[in-house]
Design an enzyme around this catalytic site. Structure first.
Site, PDB file in Angstrom:
ATOM      1  NE  ARG A  61      -4.153  -1.485   5.787  1.00 55.09           N
ATOM      2  CZ  ARG A  61      -3.911  -2.747   5.441  1.00 55.09           C
ATOM      3  NH1 ARG A  61      -4.838  -3.664   5.609  1.00 55.09           N
ATOM      4  NH2 ARG A  61      -2.753  -3.095   4.935  1.00 55.09           N
ATOM      5  CD  GLU A  98       8.479 -12.504  -0.143  1.00 58.73           C
ATOM      6  OE1 GLU A  98       9.414 -13.099   0.398  1.00 58.73           O
ATOM      7  OE2 GLU A  98       7.482 -12.058   0.468  1.00 58.73           O
TER       8      GLU A  98
HETATM    9  P1  AMP Z   1       4.212  -2.116  -0.878  1.00 51.35           P
HETATM   10  O1  AMP Z   1       3.555  -2.328  -2.215  1.00 51.35           O
HETATM   11  O2  AMP Z   1       5.307  -3.094  -0.583  1.00 51.35           O
HETATM   12  O3  AMP Z   1       4.662  -0.683  -0.703  1.00 51.35           O
HETATM   13  O4  AMP Z   1       3.107  -2.431   0.229  1.00 51.35           O
HETATM   14  C1  AMP Z   1       2.148  -1.493   0.520  1.00 51.35           C
HETATM   15  C2  AMP Z   1       0.801  -2.105   0.746  1.00 51.35           C
HETATM   16  O5  AMP Z   1       0.863  -3.252   1.583  1.00 51.35           O
HETATM   17  C3  AMP Z   1      -0.097  -1.102   1.441  1.00 51.35           C
HETATM   18  O6  AMP Z   1      -1.372  -1.141   0.827  1.00 51.35           O
HETATM   19  C4  AMP Z   1      -0.130  -1.566   2.897  1.00 51.35           C
HETATM   20  O7  AMP Z   1      -1.442  -1.458   3.400  1.00 51.35           O
HETATM   21  C5  AMP Z   1       0.341  -3.004   2.883  1.00 51.35           C
HETATM   22  N1  AMP Z   1       1.457  -3.261   3.837  1.00 51.35           N
HETATM   23  C6  AMP Z   1       2.743  -3.605   3.513  1.00 51.35           C
HETATM   24  N2  AMP Z   1       3.494  -3.790   4.598  1.00 51.35           N
HETATM   25  C7  AMP Z   1       2.702  -3.558   5.669  1.00 51.35           C
HETATM   26  C8  AMP Z   1       2.919  -3.552   7.099  1.00 51.35           C
HETATM   27  N3  AMP Z   1       4.116  -3.856   7.656  1.00 51.35           N
HETATM   28  N4  AMP Z   1       1.866  -3.227   7.900  1.00 51.35           N
HETATM   29  C9  AMP Z   1       0.661  -2.924   7.352  1.00 51.35           C
HETATM   30  N5  AMP Z   1       0.402  -2.907   6.034  1.00 51.35           N
HETATM   31  C10 AMP Z   1       1.396  -3.216   5.177  1.00 51.35           C
END
Ligand code: AMP
Length: 178
Positions: A61, A98
């Protein structure tokens, strides 16, 4: 209404996707709205300071906003991709999930050292993905000091962690929870 309030109304929340307990913040509804897409792009671009050579979008995205932002900033686009997708020689960075690990890659010859790179993704949660992208770009000699997101989930601490890596974090909208 502020820009943040307008954008918030255009982001749809899908509960329990992709698994129970996750509130999925869905930007497809924002993308469908021409005024919303323009507002998101222009608000993000206005927050960025100084010249930018490349806007790095994180698969998938982040690929939506990297080109719109790059056009607004007069920059090129760098694709940060999942492992095994890029045809040329790549460099990679692993990050913890995770359960297990994941890997992102970029073309090794994408830029010359010293290039000023802005990182962009739709959402920052724990920051694991964005922090790995920063390490990857820095490993290649890129200068990354700013990152832009449509959505921040502050309770997950990613923006704070990214700030501790020396990054100015810009997010258009905050949402509570996970
Ligand atoms: P993180 O690495 O934990 O910061 O997760 C970020 C990535 O996961 C991004 O590329 C987001 O598109 C996706 N992501 C994580 N949590 C969500 C959420 N609650 N809603 C939509 N996309 C998420």
């Amino acid at each position: 209404m502020t820009a943040a309030d307008q954008l918030r109304t255009l982001i749809r929340t899908i509960p329990n996707f992709p698994k129970p307990g996750i509130q999925f913040r869905d930007i497809t509804t924002l993308l469908l709205d021409p005024a919303g897409l323009r507002l998101a792009t222009e608000t993000m671009a206005a927050a960025i300071s100084g010249p930018v050579d490349l806007v790095a979008g994180i698969e998938a995205r982040g690929f939506v906003f990297a080109p719109t932002l790059a056009l607004a900033l007069g920059a090129g686009v760098l694709l940060i991709r999942k492992d095994g997708k890029l045809p040329g020689a790549t460099i990679a960075e692993d990050y913890a999930l995770e359960y297990g690990t994941d890997r992102i890659t970029m073309h090794a010859d994408a830029f010359t050292p010293g290039a000023r790179v802005l990182l962009v993704d739709d959402l920052i949660a724990t920051g694991g993905t964005a922090r790995a992208a920063v390490r990857l770009i820095r490993k290649a000699g890129g200068v990354v000091t700013q990152a832009a997101f449509v959505i921040d989930l502050p309770e997950l601490g990613g923006a704070r962690a990214l700030a501790s890596d020396g990054i100015d974090v810009h997010a258009l909208v905050d949402f509570e929870g996970h």
